[in-house]
Design a protein around this motif. Structure first.
Motif, PDB file in Angstrom:
ATOM      1  N   ALA A 100       0.824  -1.206   0.000  1.00 33.35           N
ATOM      2  CA  ALA A 100       0.000   0.000   0.000  1.00 33.35           C
ATOM      3  C   ALA A 100       0.860   1.259   0.000  1.00 33.35           C
ATOM      4  N   VAL A 101       1.920   1.261   0.785  1.00 31.29           N
ATOM      5  CA  VAL A 101       2.810   2.428   0.848  1.00 31.29           C
ATOM      6  C   VAL A 101       3.477   2.664  -0.505  1.00 31.29           C
ATOM      7  N   ILE A 102       3.934   1.602  -1.141  1.00 28.82           N
ATOM      8  CA  ILE A 102       4.614   1.743  -2.429  1.00 28.82           C
ATOM      9  C   ILE A 102       3.622   2.113  -3.529  1.00 28.82           C
ATOM     10  N   ALA A 103       2.411   1.590  -3.488  1.00 25.06           N
ATOM     11  CA  ALA A 103       1.419   1.835  -4.541  1.00 25.06           C
ATOM     12  C   ALA A 103       0.673   3.155  -4.366  1.00 25.06           C
ATOM     13  N   PHE A 104       0.677   3.707  -3.173  1.00 29.53           N
ATOM     14  CA  PHE A 104      -0.114   4.898  -2.880  1.00 29.53           C
ATOM     15  C   PHE A 104       0.162   6.060  -3.843  1.00 29.53           C
ATOM     16  N   PRO A 105       1.418   6.429  -4.084  1.00 33.49           N
ATOM     17  CA  PRO A 105       1.652   7.541  -5.020  1.00 33.49           C
ATOM     18  C   PRO A 105       1.194   7.224  -6.442  1.00 33.49           C
ATOM     19  N   LEU A 106       1.275   5.956  -6.822  1.00 35.57           N
ATOM     20  CA  LEU A 106       0.842   5.567  -8.165  1.00 35.57           C
ATOM     21  C   LEU A 106      -0.664   5.688  -8.321  1.00 35.57           C
ATOM     22  N   MET A 107      -1.387   5.662  -7.222  1.00 33.41           N
ATOM     23  CA  MET A 107      -2.831   5.831  -7.269  1.00 33.41           C
ATOM     24  C   MET A 107      -3.225   7.304  -7.142  1.00 33.41           C
ATOM     25  N   VAL A 108      -2.528   8.032  -6.271  1.00 31.82           N
ATOM     26  CA  VAL A 108      -2.915   9.416  -5.990  1.00 31.82           C
ATOM     27  C   VAL A 108      -2.742  10.314  -7.209  1.00 31.82           C
ATOM     28  N   GLN A 109      -1.663  10.166  -7.947  1.00 32.86           N
ATOM     29  CA  GLN A 109      -1.398  11.071  -9.072  1.00 32.86           C
ATOM     30  C   GLN A 109      -2.480  11.060 -10.140  1.00 32.86           C
ATOM     31  N   PRO A 110      -2.848   9.912 -10.687  1.00 32.16           N
ATOM     32  CA  PRO A 110      -3.888   9.953 -11.726  1.00 32.16           C
ATOM     33  C   PRO A 110      -5.259  10.369 -11.198  1.00 32.16           C
ATOM     34  N   VAL A 111      -5.578  10.003  -9.973  1.00 27.89           N
ATOM     35  CA  VAL A 111      -6.876  10.391  -9.411  1.00 27.89           C
ATOM     36  C   VAL A 111      -6.913  11.899  -9.179  1.00 27.89           C
ATOM     37  N   ARG A 112      -5.800  12.447  -8.720  1.00 33.79           N
ATOM     38  CA  ARG A 112      -5.734  13.902  -8.523  1.00 33.79           C
ATOM     39  C   ARG A 112      -5.914  14.634  -9.855  1.00 33.79           C
ATOM     40  N   LEU A 113      -5.274  14.141 -10.901  1.00 30.83           N
ATOM     41  CA  LEU A 113      -5.438  14.751 -12.220  1.00 30.83           C
ATOM     42  C   LEU A 113      -6.871  14.611 -12.725  1.00 30.83           C
ATOM     43  N   ALA A 114      -7.499  13.483 -12.440  1.00 31.42           N
ATOM     44  CA  ALA A 114      -8.892  13.288 -12.843  1.00 31.42           C
ATOM     45  C   ALA A 114      -9.804  14.298 -12.137  1.00 31.42           C
ATOM     46  N   PHE A 115      -9.560  14.557 -10.861  1.00 27.84           N
ATOM     47  CA  PHE A 115     -10.359  15.546 -10.135  1.00 27.84           C
ATOM     48  C   PHE A 115     -10.125  16.951 -10.682  1.00 27.84           C
ATOM     49  N   ARG A 116      -8.895  17.241 -11.073  1.00 27.59           N
ATOM     50  CA  ARG A 116      -8.590  18.570 -11.618  1.00 27.59           C
ATOM     51  C   ARG A 116      -9.301  18.821 -12.941  1.00 27.59           C
ATOM     52  N   MET A 117      -9.531  17.768 -13.713  1.00 26.34           N
ATOM     53  CA  MET A 117     -10.118  17.926 -15.039  1.00 26.34           C
ATOM     54  C   MET A 117     -11.640  18.101 -15.000  1.00 26.34           C
ATOM     55  N   ILE A 118     -12.245  17.863 -13.853  1.00 27.80           N
ATOM     56  CA  ILE A 118     -13.705  17.992 -13.742  1.00 27.80           C
ATOM     57  C   ILE A 118     -14.078  19.463 -13.630  1.00 27.80           C
ATOM     58  N   ASP A 119     -15.054  19.853 -14.394  1.00 29.05           N
ATOM     59  CA  ASP A 119     -15.556  21.221 -14.360  1.00 29.05           C
ATOM     60  C   ASP A 119     -16.311  21.435 -13.051  1.00 29.05           C
ATOM     61  N   THR A 120     -15.821  22.338 -12.216  1.00 25.02           N
ATOM     62  CA  THR A 120     -16.434  22.566 -10.901  1.00 25.02           C
ATOM     63  C   THR A 120     -17.821  23.176 -11.011  1.00 25.02           C
ATOM     64  N   ARG A 121     -18.145  23.740 -12.184  1.00 24.69           N
ATOM     65  CA  ARG A 121     -19.491  24.310 -12.358  1.00 24.69           C
ATOM     66  C   ARG A 121     -20.567  23.232 -12.298  1.00 24.69           C
ATOM     67  N   LEU A 122     -20.212  21.999 -12.664  1.00 24.52           N
ATOM     68  CA  LEU A 122     -21.180  20.900 -12.562  1.00 24.52           C
ATOM     69  C   LEU A 122     -21.509  20.608 -11.102  1.00 24.52           C
ATOM     70  N   GLU A 123     -20.495  20.637 -10.260  1.00 24.34           N
ATOM     71  CA  GLU A 123     -20.724  20.431  -8.827  1.00 24.34           C
ATOM     72  C   GLU A 123     -21.517  21.592  -8.233  1.00 24.34           C
ATOM     73  N   GLN A 124     -21.188  22.795  -8.646  1.00 26.46           N
ATOM     74  CA  GLN A 124     -21.912  23.964  -8.158  1.00 26.46           C
ATOM     75  C   GLN A 124     -23.374  23.925  -8.581  1.00 26.46           C
ATOM     76  N   ALA A 125     -23.620  23.466  -9.796  1.00 29.50           N
ATOM     77  CA  ALA A 125     -25.005  23.345 -10.262  1.00 29.50           C
ATOM     78  C   ALA A 125     -25.767  22.325  -9.417  1.00 29.50           C
ATOM     79  N   ALA A 126     -25.113  21.235  -9.073  1.00 30.89           N
ATOM     80  CA  ALA A 126     -25.773  20.221  -8.239  1.00 30.89           C
ATOM     81  C   ALA A 126     -26.114  20.790  -6.869  1.00 30.89           C
TER      82      ALA A 126
END
Length: 148
Positions: A100-126
């Motif tokens: 888990a310790v070794i794999a953690f950074p390999l999971m965090v990076q792509p998920v963080r980028l995926a969150f950055r790519m989401i348009d926050t206006r969709l969340e605000q509309a919800a």
């Protein structure tokens, strides 16, 4: 070509370690990825550095540090053994934690980028339509980030 019972045992152990390491990483990784993608706070650079550290160091270094910390003679390992009877060193639970310790950074990076790519206006509309921030996260943000 059939596997021997010992080989099946190794396959089972590998699958068990991988499954538990994934379950250990997933909730914390998603939460930390969202936090790093959406919020600015003091110490963010330090947290990013600590997340990336296992990727930069040779795998032996984090393994050795975990062994020194969580081994039966380590400060945390001896305490866990005395108070709860939990032993990580040379056990499948230690393999899960190390994986888990070794794999953690390999999971965090792509998920963080995926969150950055989401348009926050969709969340605000919800939220303007009555969704709580938590419901907006689970019904809008997380499904949109799923491909990442």
């Amino acid at each position: 070509m059939a596997l021997t019972p010992e080989e099946w045992q190794a396959v089972w152990l590998s699958a068990k370690v991988a499954a538990f390491a994934t379950l250990l990483c997933l909730p914390l990784g998603i939460a930390l990825s969202w936090l790093m993608a959406r919020r600015e706070f003091f110490g963010k650079a330090l947290i990013e550095t600590l997340i990336q550290l296992p990727m930069v160091l040779p795998p032996v270094v984090p393994g050795y540090l975990l062994l020194m910390l969580l081994g039966t003679r380590g400060p945390l390992g001896s305490w866990l053994q005395q108070h709860f009877g939990i032993v990580f060193a040379f056990d499948w639970k230690g393999a899960v934690l190390t994986s888990a310790v070794i794999a953690f950074p390999l999971m965090v990076q792509p998920v963080r980028l995926a969150f950055r790519m989401i348009d926050t206006r969709l969340e605000q509309a919800a939220t303007t339509l009555g969704a709580t921030p938590l419901r907006s996260f689970f019904t809008i943000t997380l499904p949109l980030a799923l491909p990442g």
